[in-house]
Design a protein around this motif. Structure first.
Motif, PDB file in Angstrom:
ATOM      1  N   SER A   1     -10.245 -11.651  -6.213  1.00  0.00           N
ATOM      2  CA  SER A   1     -10.965 -12.100  -7.411  1.00  0.00           C
ATOM      3  C   SER A   1     -12.310 -11.406  -7.584  1.00  0.00           C
ATOM      4  O   SER A   1     -12.820 -11.316  -8.701  1.00  0.00           O
TER       5      SER A   1
ATOM      6  N   HIS B   1       1.365 -15.051  -6.220  1.00  0.00           N
ATOM      7  CA  HIS B   1       0.413 -14.544  -7.204  1.00  0.00           C
ATOM      8  C   HIS B   1      -0.956 -15.184  -7.057  1.00  0.00           C
ATOM      9  O   HIS B   1      -1.990 -14.504  -7.083  1.00  0.00           O
TER      10      HIS B   1
ATOM     11  N   LEU C   1       1.325  -7.582 -10.871  1.00  0.00           N
ATOM     12  CA  LEU C   1      -0.098  -7.813 -10.626  1.00  0.00           C
ATOM     13  C   LEU C   1      -0.849  -6.562 -11.074  1.00  0.00           C
ATOM     14  O   LEU C   1      -0.414  -5.444 -10.803  1.00  0.00           O
TER      15      LEU C   1
ATOM     16  N   HIS D   1      -4.349  -1.808 -18.469  1.00  0.00           N
ATOM     17  CA  HIS D   1      -4.343  -2.352 -17.111  1.00  0.00           C
ATOM     18  C   HIS D   1      -3.999  -1.260 -16.105  1.00  0.00           C
ATOM     19  O   HIS D   1      -3.485  -0.207 -16.462  1.00  0.00           O
TER      20      HIS D   1
ATOM     21  N   GLN E   1      -7.496  -5.731 -14.471  1.00  0.00           N
ATOM     22  CA  GLN E   1      -7.897  -5.733 -15.871  1.00  0.00           C
ATOM     23  C   GLN E   1      -8.786  -4.515 -16.157  1.00  0.00           C
ATOM     24  O   GLN E   1      -9.427  -3.975 -15.249  1.00  0.00           O
TER      25      GLN E   1
ATOM     26  N   PRO F   1     -11.229  -8.008 -12.453  1.00  0.00           N
ATOM     27  CA  PRO F   1     -10.482  -8.431 -11.270  1.00  0.00           C
ATOM     28  C   PRO F   1      -8.977  -8.399 -11.508  1.00  0.00           C
ATOM     29  O   PRO F   1      -8.508  -7.909 -12.531  1.00  0.00           O
ATOM     30  N   VAL F   2      -8.234  -8.968 -10.559  1.00  0.00           N
ATOM     31  CA  VAL F   2      -6.779  -8.969 -10.614  1.00  0.00           C
ATOM     32  C   VAL F   2      -6.285 -10.044 -11.573  1.00  0.00           C
ATOM     33  O   VAL F   2      -6.837 -11.138 -11.655  1.00  0.00           O
ATOM     34  N   ALA F   3      -5.232  -9.687 -12.331  1.00  0.00           N
ATOM     35  CA  ALA F   3      -4.555 -10.636 -13.209  1.00  0.00           C
ATOM     36  C   ALA F   3      -3.056 -10.399 -13.088  1.00  0.00           C
ATOM     37  O   ALA F   3      -2.614  -9.524 -12.334  1.00  0.00           O
ATOM     38  N   THR F   4      -2.269 -11.167 -13.831  1.00  0.00           N
ATOM     39  CA  THR F   4      -0.813 -11.014 -13.771  1.00  0.00           C
ATOM     40  C   THR F   4      -0.209 -11.273 -15.148  1.00  0.00           C
ATOM     41  O   THR F   4      -0.800 -11.979 -15.979  1.00  0.00           O
TER      42      THR F   4
ATOM     43  N   ARG G   1      -4.441 -13.195  -6.271  1.00  0.00           N
ATOM     44  CA  ARG G   1      -5.523 -13.210  -7.251  1.00  0.00           C
ATOM     45  C   ARG G   1      -6.795 -13.798  -6.656  1.00  0.00           C
ATOM     46  O   ARG G   1      -7.903 -13.328  -6.932  1.00  0.00           O
ATOM     47  N   SER G   2      -6.649 -14.816  -5.824  1.00  0.00           N
ATOM     48  CA  SER G   2      -7.820 -15.429  -5.197  1.00  0.00           C
ATOM     49  C   SER G   2      -8.488 -14.461  -4.229  1.00  0.00           C
ATOM     50  O   SER G   2      -9.713 -14.316  -4.213  1.00  0.00           O
TER      51      SER G   2
END
Length: 320
Positions: free
Chosen positions: A151, A143, A98, A131, A101, A87-90, A147-148
């Motif tokens: 997710s 952010h 952003l 990434h 992964q 999913p998305v990370a930072t 991300r939510s």
């Protein structure tokens, strides 16, 4: 980031290069949709990718070595690599990027280490984290929401090659474009008469091979849609001595547009070796048919010897 694709330093021309793993369709289009929704300012500047070697200035005369490093790195894999992105990370708060992964990270890290050689070697100031960037300017207070929302995003992507990108001015804007690539799996060594050559597969005719053979790479691949399909022969010193080039047309057809062998490598059976290798790559990609428009009479005679049908104006090959 450099403001041009080449710089002049004390009379020496340099290129702004990067080594990446481009994420092709259908996943690339899907990831671009995420980038568009987030308002990523880099959307039209570069396609979705995993960076191995970030932008670096390289002298023109080092380009052959850069390409050799990339081919050697691609040879450490024995075939396509399948990765899960998301999913998305930072990287915040250190960096507002952003990203998606990438797992398994070890697969990508081994390729990164193989590329970090010679003219591409550089001091490592931070840990390498595989990434896929989807937004570089997201405000810190947004952010958590991004991300939510994303997710649950994950995609299994298959990547078949490494790509060498160059920063260039296109239509008045700086963009990253691929100038060379190397399929995973490495070279296949074959004998052609007294010659021992290494055959490599790519979608582009790299600029060093094009210059060595004095060929126009755009003409070799022809216009239109479809990935390039190129088999290049190199001697033990790494110099290009011949190639067979064309394009894939959809999933079930390919077009052979050029067969070329350098003067010093002719009459050794190399042209036959190149065409046979080109056919194998076409078939492995799903082709059941190939055509070869615009070839010379000698080239047509070679294809006839290899089983191509000459009854129509354009030589035709049906693969069983």
């Amino acid at each position: 980031m450099a403001r041009a694709s080449r710089r002049q330093t004390a009379g020496v021309s340099k290129r702004r290069l990067a080594v990446v793993m481009i994420i092709g369709d259908p996943w690339g289009t899907e990831i671009d949709g995420l980038r568009r929704a987030l308002g990523d300012s880099q959307l039209r500047r570069i396609v979705p990718h995993i960076t191995l070697i970030p932008p670096i200035n390289v002298r023109d005369d080092a380009l052959p070595e850069v390409l050799a490093v990339m081919r050697n790195a691609a040879a450490t894999r024995r075939g396509p690599v399948t990765l899960t992105v998301g999913p998305v990370a930072t990287f915040a708060p250190a960096n507002p990027v952003l990203y998606l992964q990438v797992e398994p990270a070890g697969e990508v890290r081994s390729l990164f280490n193989a590329c970090l050689v010679g003219p591409l070697e550089r001091p490592q100031q931070r840990e390498f984290v595989p990434h896929v960037t989807i937004d570089i300017n997201r405000p810190d207070d947004e952010h958590a929401a991004a991300r939510s929302l994303l997710s649950g995003y994950r995609a299994d992507v298959t990547i078949e090659r490494l790509d060498l990108m160059q920063l260039a001015m296109i239509d008045g804007r700086e963009r990253w474009q691929p100038i060379a690539d190397a399929d995973f799996g490495g070279a296949v060594s074959v004998d052609a008469g007294s010659l021992r050559v290494a055959l490599t597969t790519s979608t582009l005719v790299d600029p060093v091979a094009s210059a060595t053979l004095e060929l126009d790479s755009d003409r070799l691949l022809g216009n239109g849609m479809g990935d390039g399909l190129v088999v290049t022969a190199r001697d033990p010193q790494g110099r290009a001595v011949g190639l067979a080039a064309g394009r894939r047309r959809g999933r079930r057809a390919s077009v052979l547009r050029a067969i070329f062998v350098a003067d010093g490598a002719r009459r050794q059976g190399l042209a036959r070796r190149l065409v046979e290798a080109w056919e194998r790559v076409a078939v492995s990609g799903g082709a059941v048919r190939a055509v070869a428009p615009g070839l010379s009479s000698d080239e047509r005679a070679l294809l006839a010897h290899l089983g191509w049908d000459q009854s129509e104006p354009i030589p035709d090959r049906r693969f069983s």
